[in-house]
Motif scaffolding. Structure first.
Motif, short mmCIF file in Angstrom:
data_model
loop_
_atom_site.label_atom_id
_atom_site.label_comp_id
_atom_site.label_asym_id
_atom_site.label_seq_id
_atom_site.Cartn_x
_atom_site.Cartn_y
_atom_site.Cartn_z
N ALA A 26 -16.68 9.27 -0.80
CA ALA A 26 -15.77 9.49 0.33
C ALA A 26 -16.42 8.89 1.57
O ALA A 26 -17.42 9.41 2.07
N SER A 27 -15.87 7.77 2.05
CA SER A 27 -16.47 7.06 3.17
C SER A 27 -15.45 6.87 4.28
O SER A 27 -14.24 7.00 4.06
N ALA A 28 -15.95 6.53 5.47
CA ALA A 28 -15.05 6.29 6.60
C ALA A 28 -15.74 5.42 7.63
O ALA A 28 -16.94 5.54 7.87
N ASN A 29 -14.94 4.54 8.24
CA ASN A 29 -15.41 3.80 9.40
C ASN A 29 -14.84 4.50 10.64
O ASN A 29 -14.47 5.68 10.58
N ALA A 30 -14.76 3.80 11.78
CA ALA A 30 -14.25 4.42 13.00
C ALA A 30 -12.81 4.90 12.83
O ALA A 30 -12.45 6.00 13.26
N ALA A 31 -11.96 4.07 12.20
CA ALA A 31 -10.57 4.46 11.99
C ALA A 31 -10.49 5.69 11.10
O ALA A 31 -9.68 6.60 11.33
N GLY A 32 -11.35 5.74 10.08
CA GLY A 32 -11.36 6.89 9.17
C GLY A 32 -11.73 8.18 9.86
O GLY A 32 -11.15 9.24 9.58
N MET A 33 -12.69 8.11 10.79
CA MET A 33 -13.07 9.31 11.51
C MET A 33 -11.93 9.80 12.40
O MET A 33 -11.84 10.99 12.70
N LEU A 34 -11.06 8.89 12.80
CA LEU A 34 -9.87 9.28 13.58
C LEU A 34 -8.65 9.45 12.68
O LEU A 34 -7.51 9.32 13.11
N SER A 68 -7.56 7.85 9.87
CA SER A 68 -6.93 6.74 9.14
C SER A 68 -7.90 6.20 8.10
O SER A 68 -8.71 5.33 8.39
N VAL A 69 -7.84 6.75 6.88
CA VAL A 69 -8.79 6.42 5.82
C VAL A 69 -8.17 5.41 4.88
O VAL A 69 -7.01 5.56 4.47
N PRO A 86 -0.92 3.71 16.43
CA PRO A 86 -2.08 4.44 16.95
C PRO A 86 -2.99 4.94 15.85
O PRO A 86 -2.55 5.06 14.70
N PRO A 87 -4.25 5.26 16.17
CA PRO A 87 -5.09 5.97 15.20
C PRO A 87 -4.42 7.32 14.89
O PRO A 87 -3.87 7.97 15.78
N THR A 88 -4.47 7.74 13.65
CA THR A 88 -3.71 8.91 13.19
C THR A 88 -3.96 10.16 14.04
O THR A 88 -3.03 10.87 14.42
N ALA A 89 -5.22 10.45 14.34
CA ALA A 89 -5.57 11.70 15.02
C ALA A 89 -5.84 11.50 16.51
O ALA A 89 -6.44 12.36 17.15
N PHE A 90 -5.38 10.39 17.08
CA PHE A 90 -5.70 10.07 18.47
C PHE A 90 -5.34 11.19 19.44
O PHE A 90 -6.11 11.54 20.34
N ASP A 91 -4.17 11.80 19.27
CA ASP A 91 -3.73 12.84 20.21
C ASP A 91 -4.68 14.04 20.23
O ASP A 91 -4.76 14.75 21.23
N TYR A 116 0.84 -1.20 0.00
CA TYR A 116 0.00 0.00 0.00
C TYR A 116 0.87 1.25 0.00
O TYR A 116 2.07 1.20 0.29
N GLU A 117 0.24 2.37 -0.32
CA GLU A 117 0.90 3.67 -0.30
C GLU A 117 0.14 4.56 0.67
O GLU A 117 -1.09 4.50 0.76
N THR A 118 0.86 5.38 1.43
CA THR A 118 0.22 6.29 2.38
C THR A 118 0.42 7.73 1.94
O THR A 118 1.54 8.14 1.61
N VAL A 119 -0.68 8.48 1.93
CA VAL A 119 -0.65 9.91 1.62
C VAL A 119 -1.09 10.66 2.87
O VAL A 119 -2.23 10.51 3.32
N ASN A 120 -0.19 11.43 3.45
CA ASN A 120 -0.50 12.17 4.67
C ASN A 120 -1.09 13.53 4.34
O ASN A 120 -0.74 14.16 3.34
N GLY A 121 -1.98 13.98 5.22
CA GLY A 121 -2.62 15.28 5.02
C GLY A 121 -2.92 15.94 6.35
O GLY A 121 -2.60 15.42 7.42
N ASP A 122 -3.55 17.10 6.27
CA ASP A 122 -3.88 17.87 7.46
C ASP A 122 -5.15 18.67 7.18
O ASP A 122 -5.29 19.25 6.10
N VAL A 123 -6.07 18.65 8.14
CA VAL A 123 -7.33 19.38 7.98
C VAL A 123 -7.36 20.47 9.05
O VAL A 123 -7.87 20.27 10.15
#
Length: 285
Positions: free
Chosen positions: A244-252, A254-255, A162-167, A27-34
């Motif tokens: 554009a969908s998300a489960n629990a991980a996506g909301m935190l 990690s999409v 960890p989930p990406t946005a956990f902190d 897989y490939e990971t693309v990091n972002g910021d909202v």
């Protein structure tokens, strides 16, 4: 839970991947910021074989596989998917469609239990066994299709933390773009009774019902995350905005998407707008 070494689990996982009994790949990971809320999009081509909605058919190669009980819509492609029985009520298993190496699923032994049902004390007992025994694994629950589930047999999942946005949740960040409820269990998951977690969960569930305008007889879509002695509950209004969908991980943050176009949809719509629509816009108490 019978002690099973991580090396044994990984060896089984790798062998099942090689035989096609688990779907997993590069897989490939693309990091972002909202606006200060971190996001990580994992592009997993192997997910093209995964059903993304309740009732969707699996890849034809699984048609002859055994199901996980008489009322289940989960497939048992190989008996070695079973890792252990937890709390006498749940199967801990390797996930058929994995984005982590390994990824787990925690299914009710009663295969007629359904994903739109809220969590109960046995679910939390089994989840605590999982997160306490397996290194760096966090638990998620997607309550109903509107919260991002694709199978109706009641289950949680175990993912590499960890989930990406956990902190953002532990620090009470004002950058979280949707309504959520979080609680820290100071005694730790290794000591807290499942009944205590259930009590806090039920309080959050009641707040979620009020927020969404649901009564106790209606399905109340929400996500649950358990990681590092914290429980996070996210009220959900819908599973997707366009594609554009998300489960629990996506909301935190990690999409997971099967191809780059999935990331492009999020960026075109605006990640903050998508998260607000999937959940409920954040409001000050």
């Amino acid at each position: 839970m019978t002690q099973i070494s991580e090396s044994t689990i990984l060896a089984t996982f790798d062998d099942l991947v090689s035989k096609g009994s688990i779907i997993y790949g590069p897989y490939e990971t693309v990091n972002g910021d909202v606006d200060g809320y971190p996001m990580a999009f994992r592009i997993c081509p192997s997910l093209t074989k995964k059903p993304h909605a309740v009732g969707a058919k699996l890849d034809p190669s699984f048609d002859k596989s055994e199901k996980w009980g008489p009322g289940s819509d989960m497939y048992l492609t190989d008996q070695r998917l079973r890792v252990a029985v937890l709390n006498g009520t749940h199967d801990l298993a390797l996930n058929l469609f994995a984005i982590d190496r390994p990824q787990f699923v925690l299914l009710t032994l009663d295969s007629y239990r359904r994903q739109h049902e809220p969590l109960d004390v046995d679910d939390f007992k089994a989840a605590l066994e999982m997160v306490n025994e397996l290194k760096d694994i966090y638990a998620i629950f997607n309550c109903s299709e509107a919260a991002g589930c694709s199978r109706v047999h009641k289950h949680m999942q175990g993912l590499r933390g960890p989930p990406t946005a956990f902190d953002s949740f532990t620090k009470g960040s004002s950058k979280i773009p949707f309504k959520s409820f979080a609680h820290h269990f100071t005694s730790g998951f290794s000591s807290v009774p499942a009944s205590d977690i259930l009590g806090v969960y039920q309080q959050f569930l009641e707040k979620t019902r009020k927020l969404l305008g649901k009564n106790e007889q209606e399905v109340c879509p929400h996500n649950v995350v358990l990681w590092r002695d914290w429980m996070i509950v996210v009220p959900r209004r819908q599973a997707a905005v366009e594609k554009a969908s998300a489960n629990a991980a996506g909301m935190l943050g990690s999409v997971w998407v099967p191809e780059r176009s999935g990331v492009d949809v999020w960026l075109r719509l605006g990640c903050k707008s998508v998260l607000e629509q999937l959940g409920a816009p954040a409001t000050k108490e």
